[in-house]
Design a protein around this motif. Structure first.
Motif, PDB file in Angstrom:
ATOM      1  N   ILE A  67      -1.740  13.918   2.071  1.00  0.00           N
ATOM      2  CA  ILE A  67      -0.604  14.074   2.990  1.00  0.00           C
ATOM      3  C   ILE A  67       0.298  15.154   2.409  1.00  0.00           C
ATOM      4  N   ARG A  68       0.832  15.999   3.256  1.00  0.00           N
ATOM      5  CA  ARG A  68       1.760  17.020   2.778  1.00  0.00           C
ATOM      6  C   ARG A  68       3.032  17.066   3.611  1.00  0.00           C
ATOM      7  N   GLY A  69       4.164  17.270   2.982  1.00  0.00           N
ATOM      8  CA  GLY A  69       5.428  17.434   3.693  1.00  0.00           C
ATOM      9  C   GLY A  69       6.368  18.262   2.838  1.00  0.00           C
ATOM     10  N   LEU A  70       7.292  18.970   3.504  1.00  0.00           N
ATOM     11  CA  LEU A  70       8.143  19.890   2.735  1.00  0.00           C
ATOM     12  C   LEU A  70       9.346  19.208   2.091  1.00  0.00           C
ATOM     13  N   SER A  71       9.562  17.938   2.433  1.00  0.00           N
ATOM     14  CA  SER A  71      10.632  17.215   1.736  1.00  0.00           C
ATOM     15  C   SER A  71      10.091  15.843   1.340  1.00  0.00           C
ATOM     16  N   GLN A  72      10.750  15.255   0.348  1.00  0.00           N
ATOM     17  CA  GLN A  72      10.327  13.939  -0.113  1.00  0.00           C
ATOM     18  C   GLN A  72      10.516  12.917   1.009  1.00  0.00           C
ATOM     19  N   LYS A  73      11.576  13.127   1.822  1.00  0.00           N
ATOM     20  CA  LYS A  73      11.853  12.198   2.918  1.00  0.00           C
ATOM     21  C   LYS A  73      10.678  12.193   3.915  1.00  0.00           C
ATOM     22  N   MET A  74      10.188  13.380   4.210  1.00  0.00           N
ATOM     23  CA  MET A  74       9.062  13.503   5.151  1.00  0.00           C
ATOM     24  C   MET A  74       7.814  12.818   4.598  1.00  0.00           C
ATOM     25  N   ILE A  75       7.545  13.031   3.320  1.00  0.00           N
ATOM     26  CA  ILE A  75       6.367  12.407   2.694  1.00  0.00           C
ATOM     27  C   ILE A  75       6.465  10.879   2.841  1.00  0.00           C
ATOM     28  N   LEU A  76       7.652  10.339   2.547  1.00  0.00           N
ATOM     29  CA  LEU A  76       7.806   8.883   2.580  1.00  0.00           C
ATOM     30  C   LEU A  76       7.676   8.343   4.003  1.00  0.00           C
ATOM     31  N   GLU A  77       8.161   9.123   4.972  1.00  0.00           N
ATOM     32  CA  GLU A  77       8.035   8.719   6.384  1.00  0.00           C
ATOM     33  C   GLU A  77       6.555   8.645   6.786  1.00  0.00           C
ATOM     34  N   ILE A  78       5.809   9.667   6.400  1.00  0.00           N
ATOM     35  CA  ILE A  78       4.371   9.695   6.754  1.00  0.00           C
ATOM     36  C   ILE A  78       3.645   8.552   6.044  1.00  0.00           C
ATOM     37  N   ASP A  79       3.965   8.344   4.765  1.00  0.00           N
ATOM     38  CA  ASP A  79       3.352   7.247   4.000  1.00  0.00           C
ATOM     39  C   ASP A  79       3.534   5.921   4.754  1.00  0.00           C
ATOM     40  N   GLN A  80       4.767   5.698   5.257  1.00  0.00           N
ATOM     41  CA  GLN A  80       5.061   4.418   5.903  1.00  0.00           C
ATOM     42  C   GLN A  80       4.252   4.250   7.190  1.00  0.00           C
ATOM     43  N   ARG A  81       4.151   5.340   7.984  1.00  0.00           N
ATOM     44  CA  ARG A  81       3.353   5.251   9.232  1.00  0.00           C
ATOM     45  C   ARG A  81       1.891   4.915   8.908  1.00  0.00           C
ATOM     46  N   LEU A  82       1.423   5.513   7.830  1.00  0.00           N
ATOM     47  CA  LEU A  82       0.035   5.279   7.421  1.00  0.00           C
ATOM     48  C   LEU A  82      -0.168   3.801   7.063  1.00  0.00           C
ATOM     49  N   ARG A  83       0.794   3.248   6.360  1.00  0.00           N
ATOM     50  CA  ARG A  83       0.705   1.816   6.001  1.00  0.00           C
ATOM     51  C   ARG A  83       0.638   0.975   7.270  1.00  0.00           C
ATOM     52  N   ASP A  84       1.509   1.297   8.256  1.00  0.00           N
ATOM     53  CA  ASP A  84       1.557   0.514   9.496  1.00  0.00           C
ATOM     54  C   ASP A  84       0.220   0.596  10.227  1.00  0.00           C
ATOM     55  N   ILE A  85      -0.328   1.806  10.318  1.00  0.00           N
ATOM     56  CA  ILE A  85      -1.584   1.991  11.062  1.00  0.00           C
ATOM     57  C   ILE A  85      -2.728   1.242  10.375  1.00  0.00           C
ATOM     58  N   CYS A  86      -2.787   1.308   9.057  1.00  0.00           N
ATOM     59  CA  CYS A  86      -3.861   0.599   8.331  1.00  0.00           C
ATOM     60  C   CYS A  86      -3.748  -0.904   8.566  1.00  0.00           C
ATOM     61  N   ALA A  87      -2.511  -1.398   8.573  1.00  0.00           N
ATOM     62  CA  ALA A  87      -2.329  -2.838   8.802  1.00  0.00           C
ATOM     63  C   ALA A  87      -2.814  -3.195  10.212  1.00  0.00           C
ATOM     64  N   GLY A  88      -2.522  -2.323  11.181  1.00  0.00           N
ATOM     65  CA  GLY A  88      -2.956  -2.563  12.560  1.00  0.00           C
ATOM     66  C   GLY A  88      -4.477  -2.573  12.685  1.00  0.00           C
ATOM     67  N   ILE A  89      -5.134  -1.666  12.012  1.00  0.00           N
ATOM     68  CA  ILE A  89      -6.613  -1.591  12.063  1.00  0.00           C
ATOM     69  C   ILE A  89      -7.214  -2.848  11.422  1.00  0.00           C
ATOM     70  N   ALA A  90      -6.619  -3.254  10.322  1.00  0.00           N
ATOM     71  CA  ALA A  90      -7.135  -4.460   9.639  1.00  0.00           C
ATOM     72  C   ALA A  90      -7.096  -5.634  10.607  1.00  0.00           C
ATOM     73  N   ARG A  91      -5.991  -5.702  11.349  1.00  0.00           N
ATOM     74  CA  ARG A  91      -5.814  -6.834  12.260  1.00  0.00           C
ATOM     75  C   ARG A  91      -6.787  -6.730  13.444  1.00  0.00           C
ATOM     76  N   SER A  92      -6.816  -5.544  14.078  1.00  0.00           N
ATOM     77  CA  SER A  92      -7.616  -5.472  15.299  1.00  0.00           C
ATOM     78  C   SER A  92      -9.121  -5.508  15.026  1.00  0.00           C
TER      79      SER A  92
END
Ligand SMILES: CC(=O)N[C@@H](CCC[C@H](N)C(=O)O)C(=O)O
Length: 383
Positions: free
Chosen positions: A256-281
């Protein structure tokens, strides 16, 4: 021994090109660098190899009237890429290549070192030959081991990366963020393997993986501010063993790449949410491992970078180019968060991109790079 000539530098670069090694395994490279450094005049030099990071090399050039210690970093590792340049001096280590130009970085550093070992600098200069830039965060490891302490502590730190999109020998830089921060992504999907004919008795991780990849690719397009942007690349997928067995395990590796630390953390969090959703479905385990290591955004220090840019702009022998931020990552970002400094590009003019099997940087950039950096360091030491 005198200062290395252009043809000696090219010979050195070609030798280094032939012996590429992966992160933390740069033993041959390390020994060769030491051998070359020992050929320089030793009067002002002090060499140190940190025990806990045995492929790293630190060299202090003692200044004549030091007011500060200026650090200069060159990374030494290579990539798991099978070289396809067809060059006579191609990699001799199968499946490994200096496809990111660290052979150029090392040669420039040796050229500078050979110069300053003959012409004693005013300030102290600390050269850091750093292992493991491409993975394993060698810069962060070095910092955490405390190797930059006492006389080895740089008051300011400089480092370059080669850039095939810029003319050979030119210097590129910018105020603010030069490179993105990155997070390494590893995802393991654990389902249940079984006969291809009886999917009802298995749990297919290939199907879940396909859905996961497509969902991950909506993060950039749908979840983040398009003006700020980011990148997710999933460069490696491994699944299954044979066509007629349902794959019970799939692994995805990406970045994952982002030009600010805030952006990196935002993308990280979305990724966590999506993985949790896939695990469930898909009713399977999805283990996500996110590792930023030392790949923080490369933030250039405002004061030092202004001095650097204005010097390069007024040096008539330097072609200076103001560059945009790039989505490449660098663990020098971590070191620049600890010590003020500047990262910049050295143009190497090539049609092939960094990390490509045909990457062939223009070697004339080495000498021109050394001249520009040497002049800057001399100027900086008088300030
Ligand atoms: C300059 C360059 O190409 N750097 C590498 C840094 C690797 C970062 C890390 N291992 C990751 O993949 O996230 C890059 O790929 O940009």
């Amino acid at each position: 021994m005198t200062v290395l000539s252009e043809s000696e530098l090219i010979q050195i670069r070609r030798h280094l090109h032939q012996i590429p090694e992966l992160a933390l395994h740069e033993f041959q490279t390390h020994d060769y660098l030491i051998e070359e450094i020992k050929k320089f005049r030793q009067d002002y030099l002090e060499i140190q190899v940190p025990q806990a990071l045995p492929t790293a090399i630190m060299v202090l050039v003692h200044g004549s009237n030091p007011q500060r210690t200026i650090g200069y970093r060159a990374d030494i590792d290579a990539l798991p890429v099978e070289e396809k340049t067809g060059l006579q001096y191609s990699s001799q280590n199968l499946g490994i290549m200096h496809a990111c130009g660290h052979d150029i970085h090392m040669t420039v550093a040796l050229g500078l070192l050979s110069y300053f070992s003959e012409y004693q600098p005013i300030d102290n200069l600390m050269f850091f030959f750093q292992p493991a830039e491409e993975s394993e965060s060698g810069g962060k490891k070095a910092y955490e081991l405390g190797i930059f302490s006492e006389k080895w502590r740089p008051d300011e730190f400089y480092g370059l990366h080669d850039n095939p999109a810029l003319p050979a020998g030119s210097i590129g830089c910018r105020m603010g963020t030069l490179f993105a921060g990155t997070t390494e992504v590893n995802i393991d999907l654990i389902g249940k393997s079984g006969h291809a004919a009886f999917p009802q008795n298995a749990n297919d991780t290939v199907v879940a993986m396909s859905s996961l990849i497509m969902q991950i690719q909506t993060i950039i397009s749908r979840s983040i501010d398009p003006i700020k942007s980011g990148v997710i690349t999933l460069g490696k997928v491994e699944a299954g063993t044979i066509r007629n067995v349902i794959a019970g395990h799939t692994r995805i590796e990406g970045t994952i790449r982002g030009l600010s630390q805030k952006m990196i953390l935002e993308i990280d969090q979305r990724l966590r949410d999506i993985c949790a959703g896939i695990a469930r479905s898909y009713n399977m385990e999805v283990n996500l491992d996110l590792n930023q290591g030392g790949y923080w955004p490369v933030e250039n220090n405002p004061k030092l970078t202004e001095i650097f840019i204005s010097y390069m702009k007024k040096n008539p022998n330097v072609e200076f180019i103001e560059t945009e931020p790039a989505m490449t990552g660098e663990d020098f970002g971590y070191l620049l968060a600890k010590f003020p400094g500047t990262m910049f590009w050295l143009g190497v003019n090539d049609d092939s991109q960094l990390h490509s099997a045909t990457f062939t940087p223009d070697e004339s950039s080495i000498f021109r790079g050394i001249e520009a950096i040497k002049d800057f360091l001399n100027y900086r030491m008088k300030a």
